[in-house]
Design a protein around this motif. Structure first.
Motif, PDB file in Angstrom:
ATOM      1  N   GLY A  37       0.791  -1.219   0.000  1.00  0.00           N
ATOM      2  CA  GLY A  37       0.000   0.000   0.000  1.00  0.00           C
ATOM      3  C   GLY A  37       0.825   1.271   0.000  1.00  0.00           C
ATOM      4  N   ASP A  38       2.099   1.158   0.363  1.00  0.00           N
ATOM      5  CA  ASP A  38       2.972   2.329   0.379  1.00  0.00           C
ATOM      6  C   ASP A  38       3.314   2.804  -1.034  1.00  0.00           C
ATOM      7  OD1 ASP A  38       3.124   2.440   3.176  1.00  0.00           O
ATOM      8  OD2 ASP A  38       4.776   0.996   3.219  1.00  0.00           O
ATOM      9  N   PHE A  39       2.973   2.007  -2.043  1.00  0.00           N
ATOM     10  CA  PHE A  39       3.272   2.375  -3.425  1.00  0.00           C
ATOM     11  C   PHE A  39       2.029   2.875  -4.162  1.00  0.00           C
ATOM     12  CE2 PHE A  39       6.235  -1.047  -2.161  1.00  0.00           C
ATOM     13  CZ  PHE A  39       7.388  -0.278  -2.117  1.00  0.00           C
ATOM     14  N   ARG A  40       1.011   3.220  -3.404  1.00  0.00           N
ATOM     15  CA  ARG A  40      -0.187   3.881  -3.924  1.00  0.00           C
ATOM     16  C   ARG A  40      -0.164   5.310  -3.390  1.00  0.00           C
ATOM     17  NH1 ARG A  40      -4.957   5.514  -2.039  1.00  0.00           N
ATOM     18  NH2 ARG A  40      -6.817   5.433  -3.377  1.00  0.00           N
ATOM     19  N   PHE A  41      -0.195   6.273  -4.295  1.00  0.00           N
ATOM     20  CA  PHE A  41       0.012   7.665  -3.912  1.00  0.00           C
ATOM     21  C   PHE A  41      -1.177   8.537  -4.314  1.00  0.00           C
ATOM     22  CE2 PHE A  41       4.110   5.754  -4.961  1.00  0.00           C
ATOM     23  CZ  PHE A  41       4.842   5.991  -3.816  1.00  0.00           C
ATOM     24  N   ASP A  42      -1.563   9.429  -3.409  1.00  0.00           N
ATOM     25  CA  ASP A  42      -2.473  10.518  -3.756  1.00  0.00           C
ATOM     26  C   ASP A  42      -1.610  11.600  -4.391  1.00  0.00           C
ATOM     27  OD1 ASP A  42      -4.939   9.471  -2.738  1.00  0.00           O
ATOM     28  OD2 ASP A  42      -4.166   9.825  -0.724  1.00  0.00           O
ATOM     29  N   ALA A  43      -1.708  11.739  -5.691  1.00  0.00           N
ATOM     30  CA  ALA A  43      -0.773  12.569  -6.446  1.00  0.00           C
ATOM     31  C   ALA A  43      -1.393  13.903  -6.846  1.00  0.00           C
ATOM     32  CB  ALA A  43      -0.302  11.826  -7.697  1.00  0.00           C
ATOM     33  N   ARG A  44      -0.552  14.905  -6.882  1.00  0.00           N
ATOM     34  CA  ARG A  44      -0.923  16.223  -7.390  1.00  0.00           C
ATOM     35  C   ARG A  44       0.016  16.566  -8.540  1.00  0.00           C
ATOM     36  NH1 ARG A  44      -1.084  21.970  -4.014  1.00  0.00           N
ATOM     37  NH2 ARG A  44      -1.187  23.344  -5.852  1.00  0.00           N
ATOM     38  N   LEU A  45      -0.550  16.852  -9.698  1.00  0.00           N
ATOM     39  CA  LEU A  45       0.252  17.214 -10.858  1.00  0.00           C
ATOM     40  C   LEU A  45       0.686  18.674 -10.741  1.00  0.00           C
ATOM     41  CD1 LEU A  45       1.306  16.429 -13.720  1.00  0.00           C
ATOM     42  CD2 LEU A  45      -0.840  17.364 -14.612  1.00  0.00           C
TER      43      LEU A  45
END
Length: 224
Positions: A70-78
């Motif tokens: 799960g540490d390789f799932r990110f809430d990302a902001r472009l």
């Protein structure tokens, strides 16, 4: 939002960090000779679209196998830097300063930086990408964010066109990895992406300093 693949294809002849061995793919079994196909692949842990673990640069840093999936799932902001100055984007080997990055709480755990340099994938110009200054990398780490890039390196990559005023070594790597922040490099950010998305960047399950990932952007629950 349909899933968007942000992964570079791993194949012979692809760009690799200067001095690293290239990718090779050789048949070890063929349909004609053996009735089935098996291919022997050879490449480093930092080929193509890949993730850097702290162990890549930090003597006591964690390896990939020490993290939960799960540490390789990110809430990302472009963070789109291609029109930063209103003139079409960043120049070759241009430093990215802290002031060009989000300040305050980004409501994300990864900043994905679109420099536009992914357009040069496959030619020598790709290695003369913009780079994070040590202060900018420290700023990202202070935000408690990982970073994703459409470049091969958050630091300047050595080429014959390097400037005397560029940082020596890998200070951006150390600022980020020393703070325990992942770095995902060589993302293909040429697709039309929303400002907010979920990035899944699952590495090969190896006890290593890094590994190729299949990087996929999906709809974020924070997008609405």
């Amino acid at each position: 939002m349909e899933p968007i693949d942000l992964t570079r294809r791993i194949e012979p002849g692809m760009p690799v960090y200067p001095g690293d061995p290239g990718v090779s793919a050789e048949s070890s079994a063929t349909m004609q000779s053996d009735g089935y196909r098996v291919t022997h692949l050879s490449f480093t842990t930092h080929v193509g679209t890949h993730i850097d673990a702290p162990a890549h640069m930090e003597p006591e840093g964690s390896t990939l196998d020490e993290y939960d999936v799960g540490d390789f799932r990110f809430d990302a902001r472009l963070v789109d830097l291609t029109g930063e100055r209103g003139d079409g984007g960043l120049d070759a080997r241009e430093p990215i300063e802290p002031g060009t990055l989000p300040d305050g709480t980004p409501d994300a755990d990864m900043l994905v930086l679109r420099t536009g340099w992914g357009d040069h994938w496959g030619d020598d110009r790709y290695f003369d990408h913009p780079y994070l200054t040590p202060g900018a990398a420290r700023h990202v780490a202070d935000l408690d964010c990982a970073v994703g890039l459409d470049t091969i390196n958050p630091d300047p990559t050595p080429t014959e066109r390097a400037g005397d005023d560029e940082p020596a070594g890998t200070p951006a790597h150390h600022e980020l990895l020393g703070a325990g922040a992942f770095i995902v490099e060589n993302l293909d950010l040429t697709a039309d992406l929303p400002e907010r998305f979920t990035l899944r960047a699952y590495p090969l399950r190896v006890d290593g300093d890094g590994a190729p990932v299949r990087a996929v952007a999906e709809r974020s629950s924070r997008a609405d």
